[in-house]
Design a protein around this motif. Structure first.
Motif, mmCIF file in Angstrom:
data_model
loop_
_atom_site.group_PDB
_atom_site.id
_atom_site.type_symbol
_atom_site.label_atom_id
_atom_site.label_comp_id
_atom_site.label_asym_id
_atom_site.label_seq_id
_atom_site.Cartn_x
_atom_site.Cartn_y
_atom_site.Cartn_z
ATOM 1 N N MET A 234 5.021 -6.264 12.843
ATOM 2 C CA MET A 234 4.228 -5.843 11.695
ATOM 3 C C MET A 234 3.205 -4.779 12.087
ATOM 4 O O MET A 234 2.974 -3.815 11.344
ATOM 5 N N LEU A 235 2.592 -4.954 13.243
ATOM 6 C CA LEU A 235 1.578 -4.002 13.687
ATOM 7 C C LEU A 235 2.157 -2.604 13.832
ATOM 8 O O LEU A 235 1.529 -1.611 13.465
ATOM 9 N N VAL A 236 3.372 -2.521 14.359
ATOM 10 C CA VAL A 236 4.027 -1.220 14.529
ATOM 11 C C VAL A 236 4.298 -0.586 13.169
ATOM 12 O O VAL A 236 4.107 0.619 12.981
ATOM 13 N N VAL A 237 4.734 -1.380 12.204
ATOM 14 C CA VAL A 237 5.003 -0.862 10.859
ATOM 15 C C VAL A 237 3.729 -0.277 10.253
ATOM 16 O O VAL A 237 3.739 0.827 9.695
ATOM 17 N N LEU A 238 2.613 -0.988 10.378
ATOM 18 C CA LEU A 238 1.355 -0.509 9.824
ATOM 19 C C LEU A 238 0.913 0.795 10.482
ATOM 20 O O LEU A 238 0.472 1.735 9.805
ATOM 21 N N ILE A 239 1.042 0.856 11.796
ATOM 22 C CA ILE A 239 0.623 2.058 12.519
ATOM 23 C C ILE A 239 1.491 3.257 12.143
ATOM 24 O O ILE A 239 0.991 4.372 11.957
ATOM 25 N N LEU A 240 2.792 3.029 12.002
ATOM 26 C CA LEU A 240 3.681 4.121 11.619
ATOM 27 C C LEU A 240 3.329 4.657 10.232
ATOM 28 O O LEU A 240 3.310 5.873 10.010
ATOM 29 N N ILE A 241 3.062 3.746 9.290
ATOM 30 C CA ILE A 241 2.758 4.176 7.923
ATOM 31 C C ILE A 241 1.419 4.908 7.856
ATOM 32 O O ILE A 241 1.299 5.969 7.236
ATOM 33 N N TYR A 242 0.401 4.366 8.505
ATOM 34 C CA TYR A 242 -0.954 4.905 8.355
ATOM 35 C C TYR A 242 -1.224 6.096 9.276
ATOM 36 O O TYR A 242 -1.906 7.056 8.870
ATOM 37 N N TYR A 243 -0.677 6.042 10.506
ATOM 38 C CA TYR A 243 -1.019 7.081 11.481
ATOM 39 C C TYR A 243 0.095 8.105 11.724
ATOM 40 O O TYR A 243 -0.198 9.249 12.087
ATOM 41 N N ALA A 244 1.354 7.703 11.534
ATOM 42 C CA ALA A 244 2.459 8.618 11.840
ATOM 43 C C ALA A 244 2.908 9.441 10.636
ATOM 44 O O ALA A 244 3.165 10.643 10.762
ATOM 45 N N LEU A 245 3.014 8.816 9.461
ATOM 46 C CA LEU A 245 3.507 9.537 8.284
ATOM 47 C C LEU A 245 2.677 10.761 7.907
ATOM 48 O O LEU A 245 3.234 11.751 7.415
ATOM 49 N N PHE B 144 1.722 13.052 9.674
ATOM 50 C CA PHE B 144 2.219 14.208 10.425
ATOM 51 C C PHE B 144 3.369 14.908 9.705
ATOM 52 O O PHE B 144 3.698 16.050 10.027
ATOM 53 N N VAL B 145 4.001 14.211 8.748
ATOM 54 C CA VAL B 145 5.066 14.844 7.951
ATOM 55 C C VAL B 145 4.602 15.030 6.504
ATOM 56 O O VAL B 145 5.412 15.189 5.598
ATOM 57 N N GLY B 146 3.288 14.990 6.300
ATOM 58 C CA GLY B 146 2.726 15.274 4.992
ATOM 59 C C GLY B 146 2.693 14.109 4.035
ATOM 60 O O GLY B 146 2.477 14.304 2.835
ATOM 61 N N ILE B 147 2.915 12.883 4.519
ATOM 62 C CA ILE B 147 2.883 11.697 3.654
ATOM 63 C C ILE B 147 1.687 10.840 4.055
ATOM 64 O O ILE B 147 1.666 10.279 5.158
ATOM 65 N N SER B 148 0.713 10.762 3.190
ATOM 66 C CA SER B 148 -0.510 10.023 3.511
ATOM 67 C C SER B 148 -0.780 8.950 2.464
ATOM 68 O O SER B 148 -0.608 9.189 1.263
ATOM 69 N N TRP C 73 -5.644 0.855 1.975
ATOM 70 C CA TRP C 73 -5.177 -0.214 1.091
ATOM 71 C C TRP C 73 -3.669 -0.124 0.875
ATOM 72 O O TRP C 73 -2.942 -1.100 1.072
ATOM 73 N N TRP C 74 -3.186 1.055 0.467
ATOM 74 C CA TRP C 74 -1.761 1.194 0.172
ATOM 75 C C TRP C 74 -0.904 1.159 1.434
ATOM 76 O O TRP C 74 0.235 0.702 1.392
ATOM 77 N N SER C 75 -1.439 1.619 2.540
ATOM 78 C CA SER C 75 -0.692 1.506 3.796
ATOM 79 C C SER C 75 -0.442 0.046 4.140
ATOM 80 O O SER C 75 0.663 -0.332 4.539
ATOM 81 N N ALA C 76 -1.481 -0.780 3.971
ATOM 82 C CA ALA C 76 -1.337 -2.209 4.254
ATOM 83 C C ALA C 76 -0.380 -2.869 3.255
ATOM 84 O O ALA C 76 0.505 -3.645 3.650
ATOM 85 N N ILE C 77 -0.531 -2.551 1.975
ATOM 86 C CA ILE C 77 0.332 -3.138 0.944
ATOM 87 C C ILE C 77 1.793 -2.779 1.210
ATOM 88 O O ILE C 77 2.685 -3.648 1.167
ATOM 89 N N ILE C 78 2.060 -1.512 1.472
ATOM 90 C CA ILE C 78 3.438 -1.068 1.718
ATOM 91 C C ILE C 78 4.001 -1.737 2.959
ATOM 92 O O ILE C 78 5.129 -2.246 2.959
ATOM 93 N N GLY C 79 3.214 -1.744 4.038
ATOM 94 C CA GLY C 79 3.695 -2.345 5.278
ATOM 95 C C GLY C 79 4.011 -3.820 5.132
ATOM 96 O O GLY C 79 5.099 -4.285 5.498
ATOM 97 N N PHE C 80 3.072 -4.580 4.574
ATOM 98 C CA PHE C 80 3.291 -6.015 4.402
ATOM 99 C C PHE C 80 4.444 -6.299 3.447
ATOM 100 O O PHE C 80 5.252 -7.199 3.666
ATOM 101 N N SER C 81 4.533 -5.511 2.378
ATOM 102 C CA SER C 81 5.547 -5.770 1.349
ATOM 103 C C SER C 81 6.958 -5.518 1.866
ATOM 104 O O SER C 81 7.865 -6.315 1.615
ATOM 105 N N ILE C 82 7.160 -4.418 2.595
ATOM 106 C CA ILE C 82 8.523 -4.105 3.030
ATOM 107 C C ILE C 82 8.999 -5.070 4.114
ATOM 108 O O ILE C 82 10.197 -5.372 4.196
ATOM 109 N N VAL C 83 8.078 -5.566 4.915
ATOM 110 C CA VAL C 83 8.478 -6.552 5.927
ATOM 111 C C VAL C 83 8.754 -7.899 5.272
ATOM 112 O O VAL C 83 9.766 -8.551 5.554
ATOM 113 N N LEU C 84 7.870 -8.320 4.368
ATOM 114 C CA LEU C 84 8.092 -9.591 3.674
ATOM 115 C C LEU C 84 9.366 -9.542 2.838
ATOM 116 O O LEU C 84 10.094 -10.539 2.748
ATOM 117 N N ALA C 85 9.664 -8.398 2.234
ATOM 118 C CA ALA C 85 10.885 -8.262 1.440
ATOM 119 C C ALA C 85 12.121 -8.498 2.301
ATOM 120 O O ALA C 85 13.095 -9.107 1.841
#
Length: 224
Positions: free
Chosen positions: A72-83, A85-89, A93-105
């Motif tokens: 989960m930690l890697v997913v959060l870091i990729l969404i908040y810190y890596a994306l 770099f390709v223009g997706i920010s 709040w939404w980084s956490a929601i997206i990360g938790f939701s896609i893993v729980l799904a």
């Protein structure tokens, strides 16, 4: 300084309580929203995984396997810190929601798949023989039975989800743990962290017991 003054300093705990309370509300909101999105998404993913055309089934299998294998930690870091770099920010709040939701799904999808597949295949065949459309059979016959089977493991996943909300501190979201860390630094005393841990236990222990009760309940019903 004594043990009590170091870890259970009442003056520090009282002063830090409003700050921890703000973090608690953030934790509850984060957990509830992530669970609603994640469980709903998991049901949709499981249905695609089971009944969609083969290419979509393979895509869902890949998604489920990758999300379950990635911390989960890697997913959060990729969404908040890596994306970015390709223009997706996204905001914290939404980084956490997206990360938790896609893993729980992903985890929920496997739970729903197991529940749906546990319903006897003959019920599909009987409904088809009566001329009942597949979607109605799924909605009226299969899913109600599957839901009863998946309630205990889904509740367990929800408990894990609430615990994982503490990882939102890595994306600077002021949830309970983050507020506890901030209070610890401000007061130069670990008592706020101890208080945050106690709050987690008070919040999650009833849910943990609920999982055990539900498991016994549905196990007893299946045995009859």
């Amino acid at each position: 300084m004594s043990f009590v003054d170091t870890f259970f300093n009442s003056d520090v705990m009282i002063s830090a309580f409003p700050q921890l309370l703000r973090g608690l509300w953030m934790t509850i909101a984060l957990g509830v929203v992530s669970i609603l999105i994640g469980v709903t998404g998991g049901l949709i993913v499981s249905l695609v995984r089971l009944y969609a055309p083969k290419p979509l089934q393979l895509l869902m299998i890949a998604y489920i396997d990758i999300m379950r294998a990635m911390p989960m930690l890697v997913v959060l870091i990729l969404i908040y810190y890596a994306l970015p770099f390709v223009g997706i920010s996204f905001s914290a709040w939404w980084s956490a929601i997206i990360g938790f939701s896609i893993v729980l799904a992903a985890y929920s999808a496997e739970v729903f798949r197991s529940g749906i597949e546990s319903v006897p295949r003959g019920q599909f065949e009987a409904a088809a023989a009566l001329g009942i459309p597949f979607l109605i059979t799924l909605y009226k016959v299969v899913l109600p039975q599957a839901v009863r089977i998946v309630i205990p493991p889904t509740t367990s996943n929800c408990v894990s989800m609430f615990k994982d909300t503490s990882l939102a501190s890595t994306v600077a979201l002021p949830e309970l743990l983050k507020e506890g860390q901030n209070a610890q630094g401000f007061y130069a005393n670990p008592s706020p962290l101890i208080m945050a841990a106690v709050i987690y236990v008070i919040l999650l222990w009833p849910m943990v017991r609920l999982v055990s009760v539900l498991e016994k309940k549905f196990k007893g019903e299946r045995a009859r």
